[in-house]
Motif scaffolding. Sequence first.
Motif, PDB file in Angstrom:
ATOM      1  N   LEU A 142       0.808  -1.224   0.000  1.00 22.44           N
ATOM      2  CA  LEU A 142       0.000   0.000   0.000  1.00 22.44           C
ATOM      3  C   LEU A 142       0.838   1.269   0.000  1.00 22.44           C
ATOM      4  O   LEU A 142       0.332   2.336  -0.334  1.00 22.44           O
ATOM      5  CB  LEU A 142      -0.937  -0.008   1.217  1.00 22.44           C
ATOM      6  CG  LEU A 142      -1.935  -1.173   1.265  1.00 22.44           C
ATOM      7  CD1 LEU A 142      -2.782  -1.088   2.532  1.00 22.44           C
ATOM      8  CD2 LEU A 142      -2.836  -1.161   0.025  1.00 22.44           C
ATOM      9  N   ALA A 143       2.093   1.166   0.430  1.00 26.64           N
ATOM     10  CA  ALA A 143       2.958   2.343   0.436  1.00 26.64           C
ATOM     11  C   ALA A 143       4.100   2.189  -0.563  1.00 26.64           C
ATOM     12  O   ALA A 143       5.158   2.792  -0.420  1.00 26.64           O
ATOM     13  CB  ALA A 143       3.513   2.576   1.844  1.00 26.64           C
ATOM     14  N   GLY A 144       3.889   1.368  -1.590  1.00 24.58           N
ATOM     15  CA  GLY A 144       4.936   1.102  -2.570  1.00 24.58           C
ATOM     16  C   GLY A 144       5.464  -0.305  -2.396  1.00 24.58           C
ATOM     17  O   GLY A 144       5.419  -0.879  -1.307  1.00 24.58           O
ATOM     18  N   GLY A 145       5.991  -0.882  -3.477  1.00 24.63           N
ATOM     19  CA  GLY A 145       6.412  -2.272  -3.429  1.00 24.63           C
ATOM     20  C   GLY A 145       7.861  -2.486  -3.042  1.00 24.63           C
ATOM     21  O   GLY A 145       8.369  -3.609  -3.192  1.00 24.63           O
ATOM     22  N   ASP A 146       8.541  -1.470  -2.551  1.00 27.71           N
ATOM     23  CA  ASP A 146       9.958  -1.585  -2.195  1.00 27.71           C
ATOM     24  C   ASP A 146      10.095  -2.357  -0.883  1.00 27.71           C
ATOM     25  O   ASP A 146       9.715  -1.866   0.189  1.00 27.71           O
ATOM     26  CB  ASP A 146      10.558  -0.185  -2.063  1.00 27.71           C
ATOM     27  CG  ASP A 146      12.074  -0.240  -1.862  1.00 27.71           C
ATOM     28  OD1 ASP A 146      12.607  -1.355  -1.670  1.00 27.71           O
ATOM     29  OD2 ASP A 146      12.709   0.826  -1.877  1.00 27.71           O
ATOM     30  N   LEU A 147      10.647  -3.588  -0.962  1.00 26.11           N
ATOM     31  CA  LEU A 147      10.796  -4.417   0.231  1.00 26.11           C
ATOM     32  C   LEU A 147      11.774  -3.789   1.222  1.00 26.11           C
ATOM     33  O   LEU A 147      11.570  -3.861   2.436  1.00 26.11           O
ATOM     34  CB  LEU A 147      11.277  -5.816  -0.175  1.00 26.11           C
ATOM     35  CG  LEU A 147      11.482  -6.818   0.972  1.00 26.11           C
ATOM     36  CD1 LEU A 147      10.174  -7.041   1.721  1.00 26.11           C
ATOM     37  CD2 LEU A 147      12.039  -8.127   0.441  1.00 26.11           C
ATOM     38  N   GLY A 148      12.835  -3.160   0.699  1.00 24.56           N
ATOM     39  CA  GLY A 148      13.810  -2.523   1.584  1.00 24.56           C
ATOM     40  C   GLY A 148      13.192  -1.421   2.415  1.00 24.56           C
ATOM     41  O   GLY A 148      13.497  -1.281   3.607  1.00 24.56           O
ATOM     42  N   ALA A 149      12.279  -0.634   1.821  1.00 19.50           N
ATOM     43  CA  ALA A 149      11.608   0.442   2.558  1.00 19.50           C
ATOM     44  C   ALA A 149      10.691  -0.117   3.638  1.00 19.50           C
ATOM     45  O   ALA A 149      10.593   0.429   4.742  1.00 19.50           O
ATOM     46  CB  ALA A 149      10.813   1.320   1.595  1.00 19.50           C
ATOM     47  N   ALA A 150      10.036  -1.239   3.326  1.00 22.55           N
ATOM     48  CA  ALA A 150       9.151  -1.862   4.317  1.00 22.55           C
ATOM     49  C   ALA A 150       9.952  -2.363   5.515  1.00 22.55           C
ATOM     50  O   ALA A 150       9.535  -2.203   6.682  1.00 22.55           O
ATOM     51  CB  ALA A 150       8.376  -3.008   3.675  1.00 22.55           C
ATOM     52  N   VAL A 151      11.111  -2.987   5.248  1.00 23.08           N
ATOM     53  CA  VAL A 151      11.957  -3.455   6.347  1.00 23.08           C
ATOM     54  C   VAL A 151      12.476  -2.276   7.164  1.00 23.08           C
ATOM     55  O   VAL A 151      12.528  -2.333   8.408  1.00 23.08           O
ATOM     56  CB  VAL A 151      13.124  -4.305   5.790  1.00 23.08           C
ATOM     57  CG1 VAL A 151      14.111  -4.643   6.902  1.00 23.08           C
ATOM     58  CG2 VAL A 151      12.595  -5.570   5.134  1.00 23.08           C
ATOM     59  N   ALA A 152      12.856  -1.189   6.481  1.00 21.99           N
ATOM     60  CA  ALA A 152      13.320   0.008   7.191  1.00 21.99           C
ATOM     61  C   ALA A 152      12.218   0.572   8.090  1.00 21.99           C
ATOM     62  O   ALA A 152      12.488   1.037   9.204  1.00 21.99           O
ATOM     63  CB  ALA A 152      13.779   1.061   6.185  1.00 21.99           C
ATOM     64  N   ALA A 153      10.972   0.519   7.615  1.00 18.45           N
ATOM     65  CA  ALA A 153       9.846   0.999   8.434  1.00 18.45           C
ATOM     66  C   ALA A 153       9.688   0.140   9.676  1.00 18.45           C
ATOM     67  O   ALA A 153       9.390   0.650  10.775  1.00 18.45           O
ATOM     68  CB  ALA A 153       8.564   1.003   7.610  1.00 18.45           C
ATOM     69  N   GLN A 154       9.877  -1.194   9.523  1.00 18.44           N
ATOM     70  CA  GLN A 154       9.789  -2.065  10.688  1.00 18.44           C
ATOM     71  C   GLN A 154      10.899  -1.747  11.692  1.00 18.44           C
ATOM     72  O   GLN A 154      10.653  -1.695  12.903  1.00 18.44           O
ATOM     73  CB  GLN A 154       9.892  -3.527  10.247  1.00 18.44           C
ATOM     74  CG  GLN A 154       8.686  -4.020   9.454  1.00 18.44           C
ATOM     75  CD  GLN A 154       8.874  -5.435   8.954  1.00 18.44           C
ATOM     76  OE1 GLN A 154       9.978  -5.807   8.527  1.00 18.44           O
ATOM     77  NE2 GLN A 154       7.812  -6.229   8.997  1.00 18.44           N
ATOM     78  N   TRP A 155      12.097  -1.522  11.210  1.00 20.38           N
ATOM     79  CA  TRP A 155      13.189  -1.143  12.104  1.00 20.38           C
ATOM     80  C   TRP A 155      12.921   0.207  12.764  1.00 20.38           C
ATOM     81  O   TRP A 155      13.309   0.437  13.919  1.00 20.38           O
ATOM     82  CB  TRP A 155      14.517  -1.101  11.340  1.00 20.38           C
ATOM     83  CG  TRP A 155      15.137  -2.445  11.194  1.00 20.38           C
ATOM     84  CD1 TRP A 155      15.226  -3.205  10.065  1.00 20.38           C
ATOM     85  CD2 TRP A 155      15.757  -3.208  12.239  1.00 20.38           C
ATOM     86  NE1 TRP A 155      15.850  -4.399  10.318  1.00 20.38           N
ATOM     87  CE2 TRP A 155      16.198  -4.438  11.656  1.00 20.38           C
ATOM     88  CE3 TRP A 155      15.977  -2.996  13.596  1.00 20.38           C
ATOM     89  CZ2 TRP A 155      16.846  -5.414  12.393  1.00 20.38           C
ATOM     90  CZ3 TRP A 155      16.629  -3.982  14.321  1.00 20.38           C
ATOM     91  CH2 TRP A 155      17.048  -5.175  13.731  1.00 20.38           C
ATOM     92  N   ALA A 156      12.247   1.093  12.054  1.00 14.94           N
ATOM     93  CA  ALA A 156      11.906   2.401  12.637  1.00 14.94           C
ATOM     94  C   ALA A 156      10.967   2.236  13.827  1.00 14.94           C
ATOM     95  O   ALA A 156      11.109   2.919  14.855  1.00 14.94           O
ATOM     96  CB  ALA A 156      11.272   3.299  11.579  1.00 14.94           C
ATOM     97  N   VAL A 157      10.017   1.305  13.703  1.00 14.65           N
ATOM     98  CA  VAL A 157       9.096   1.055  14.824  1.00 14.65           C
ATOM     99  C   VAL A 157       9.855   0.498  16.020  1.00 14.65           C
ATOM    100  O   VAL A 157       9.632   0.912  17.173  1.00 14.65           O
ATOM    101  CB  VAL A 157       7.976   0.088  14.390  1.00 14.65           C
ATOM    102  CG1 VAL A 157       7.114  -0.293  15.593  1.00 14.65           C
ATOM    103  CG2 VAL A 157       7.117   0.719  13.309  1.00 14.65           C
ATOM    104  N   LEU A 158      10.772  -0.440  15.762  1.00 18.02           N
ATOM    105  CA  LEU A 158      11.564  -0.992  16.864  1.00 18.02           C
ATOM    106  C   LEU A 158      12.469   0.079  17.476  1.00 18.02           C
ATOM    107  O   LEU A 158      12.649   0.131  18.698  1.00 18.02           O
ATOM    108  CB  LEU A 158      12.396  -2.172  16.357  1.00 18.02           C
ATOM    109  CG  LEU A 158      11.601  -3.385  15.840  1.00 18.02           C
ATOM    110  CD1 LEU A 158      12.551  -4.449  15.301  1.00 18.02           C
ATOM    111  CD2 LEU A 158      10.726  -3.956  16.950  1.00 18.02           C
ATOM    112  N   GLY A 159      13.034   0.919  16.625  1.00 15.79           N
ATOM    113  CA  GLY A 159      13.858   2.014  17.143  1.00 15.79           C
ATOM    114  C   GLY A 159      13.053   2.990  17.982  1.00 15.79           C
ATOM    115  O   GLY A 159      13.551   3.531  18.981  1.00 15.79           O
TER     116      GLY A 159
END
Length: 465
Positions: free
Chosen positions: A105-122
């Motif tokens: 839903l926010a673009g198909g870039d897998l790297g960006a999705a993983v970065a978003a998950q790390w942002a939540v953990l951070g």
Amino acid sequence: MSRWRHPKPRSKPREAVEPDLLRRVNAVAVLLGAVDVTAVAVVTARFPLDWRWTAVVAAALLGVRAACRLYRRRLWLSWFHDLPRSAGATAVAFALVTLVGLLGLAGGDLGAAVAAQWAVLGFAGLSEPARLAVFAFGRWCRRRFHRCDRTLVVGAGKVGVDLVGAMLAHPEFGLRPVGFVDPEPALDRAALPVDLVDEDLADAITRLGVGTVVLAFSHARESSVVDSAITAHRLGCTTLVVPRMFELYQDGPDIERLRSYPLMRLGTAPTSRPSWWVKRAMDVVLAAVALVVLSPVIALCALAVLLESGRPVIFRQVRVGMDDQPFVLYKLRSVRMQGEDDSQVTWSVVGDRRVGPVGRFLRGTSLDELPQLWNILRGDMSIVGPRPERPGFVREFSAIHELYWARHRVPTGLTGLAQVHGLRGDTSIVDRSRYDNYYIANWSLWLDVKILLQTVGELLCRRNR
């Protein structure tokens, strides 16, 4: 003493309103919100996220945490107590961000999705230590600078005295007792740790600048305690109640803790919530549109009344609205005028000979109520609320029926919860009052929408749902 003479909360002067507004701004809640916003800004800047993923992470984290009431007012400033709720909110936000990534839903870039998950953990790594510091700072400020809410305790018995003792010994809970209110105190006045207030609760709240009222056990009648809760609620005070069998109570979303005592926090008055402004805006828009769309119908009904029984077409009657303020209610006249107008003291019942065919049709279809849309535009009424009654009957019913007077805590309405349950006309006043007070205690925008839908169903199908 009749309930009508029960001292009601009076409208506050303008100079008394500003301190109330300032008191409602809770510094700890503001700091917790600021900490989370700052943490979101830091982690979204640290990880390579575009504007779409930044919006997703911010909305997921802050939205879920607000929904979990992590920015609420609270007595017990305990990071350990709040940690499970905070960790759960972060886990839900992580799941939402993951779902958005899987659905693309926010673009198909897998790297960006993983970065978003790390942002939540951070975010969790930054937010939790900062929240711990905020709670410690809040407790220190309450002890050091006495940043406490002035508090009245209703009930001067053992439980009330214990609560006051805990407030005095532990100011970090944010309550500063300034007096007891109890018409039948269980203990001698000299044995009380703070003064016994002899005046009415509403007067004491105003004079002492009280922000919180705690309802402890009292030998007074149960109805008097309920009256006190409604009075405090109506004046915008935070209202905390010691529940029966409090020793067995578990912690929950609406349970505060003052040392070993659980306190149930009653919801704020509907009229003090931001969503009430949404209700008022909807009232104005819907009433204005309805007046324009239904103006031909109103004109035809007015013509029918004129042909059947002459003038006046519009019937004006004094009714009691919010805070017992009288206003002039408008209706299409359904009763033939015969001599002196006795409508203020006469109860209209089914089979009234003064009601002609046109009047019966208008009443049966509720078309006679349409001019009240003008009352809604003026602010006298709302679309949904307790139905307004005449002053004479308000005095009579308030003297007989418990808590009838309490239904005037909100504006009266064109339709209401009692009406969609068949309580119109010559029906039980006790049941009406109970439904009206239930509506006020449980008010929400969704409840208003549900009542409107039930009203439409009642008008179309002519049966109660």
